[in-house]
Design a protein around this motif. Sequence first.
Motif, short mmCIF file in Angstrom:
data_model
loop_
_atom_site.label_atom_id
_atom_site.label_comp_id
_atom_site.label_asym_id
_atom_site.label_seq_id
_atom_site.Cartn_x
_atom_site.Cartn_y
_atom_site.Cartn_z
N ALA A 32 0.82 -1.21 0.00
CA ALA A 32 0.00 0.00 0.00
C ALA A 32 0.85 1.26 0.00
O ALA A 32 1.79 1.38 0.77
CB ALA A 32 -0.93 0.02 1.20
N ILE A 33 0.50 2.19 -0.88
CA ILE A 33 1.14 3.50 -0.95
C ILE A 33 0.04 4.53 -0.70
O ILE A 33 -1.04 4.46 -1.29
CB ILE A 33 1.77 3.76 -2.34
N SER A 34 0.30 5.48 0.18
CA SER A 34 -0.67 6.52 0.50
C SER A 34 -0.16 7.87 0.02
O SER A 34 1.04 8.13 0.05
CB SER A 34 -0.91 6.58 2.01
N VAL A 35 -1.09 8.74 -0.41
CA VAL A 35 -0.76 10.06 -0.93
C VAL A 35 -1.70 11.07 -0.29
O VAL A 35 -2.90 10.80 -0.15
CB VAL A 35 -0.92 10.10 -2.47
N ARG A 36 -1.14 12.24 0.09
CA ARG A 36 -1.97 13.31 0.64
C ARG A 36 -1.44 14.67 0.20
O ARG A 36 -0.30 14.79 -0.25
CB ARG A 36 -2.02 13.26 2.17
N ASP A 37 -2.26 15.68 0.36
CA ASP A 37 -1.89 17.06 0.07
C ASP A 37 -1.13 17.60 1.27
O ASP A 37 -1.65 17.63 2.38
CB ASP A 37 -3.16 17.88 -0.18
N SER A 38 0.10 18.06 1.06
CA SER A 38 0.91 18.53 2.19
C SER A 38 0.35 19.80 2.83
O SER A 38 0.66 20.10 3.97
CB SER A 38 2.36 18.76 1.76
N LYS A 39 -0.48 20.54 2.10
CA LYS A 39 -1.09 21.75 2.66
C LYS A 39 -2.25 21.41 3.58
O LYS A 39 -2.71 22.24 4.34
CB LYS A 39 -1.57 22.67 1.53
N ASN A 40 -2.73 20.17 3.51
CA ASN A 40 -3.87 19.73 4.32
C ASN A 40 -3.58 18.34 4.90
O ASN A 40 -4.22 17.36 4.55
CB ASN A 40 -5.13 19.70 3.45
N PRO A 41 -2.60 18.24 5.80
CA PRO A 41 -2.18 16.93 6.30
C PRO A 41 -3.25 16.17 7.08
O PRO A 41 -3.17 14.95 7.20
CB PRO A 41 -0.98 17.24 7.18
N SER A 42 -4.26 16.84 7.58
CA SER A 42 -5.33 16.13 8.28
C SER A 42 -6.50 15.81 7.35
O SER A 42 -7.50 15.25 7.78
CB SER A 42 -5.82 16.94 9.48
N GLY A 43 -6.34 16.13 6.07
CA GLY A 43 -7.39 15.88 5.09
C GLY A 43 -7.38 14.45 4.58
O GLY A 43 -6.73 13.57 5.15
N PRO A 44 -8.09 14.20 3.49
CA PRO A 44 -8.21 12.85 2.96
C PRO A 44 -6.88 12.30 2.46
O PRO A 44 -5.97 13.04 2.07
CB PRO A 44 -9.20 13.00 1.80
#
Length: 63
Positions: A32-44
């Motif tokens: 599993a690889i996860s990706v997120r927006d660094s400007k919104n670390p608590s987001g989806p």
Amino acid sequence: MVHQRGSLAEWTKSTYSANGDCVEVRTDRATAISVRDSKNPSGPVLNFDSKAWKTFVADSGRL
């Protein structure tokens, strides 16, 4: 794709981040690889299986 929040795994910022705001990636386990927006670390968070991620990385080099 599955959306989730939070994890104990360490996030790594993309080397393409010009001003430090971009995407962050983490590997939770070998599958599993996860990706997120660094400007919104608590987001989806988007999760990809390793085959889908390898295909994305290979194809993104062709853009």
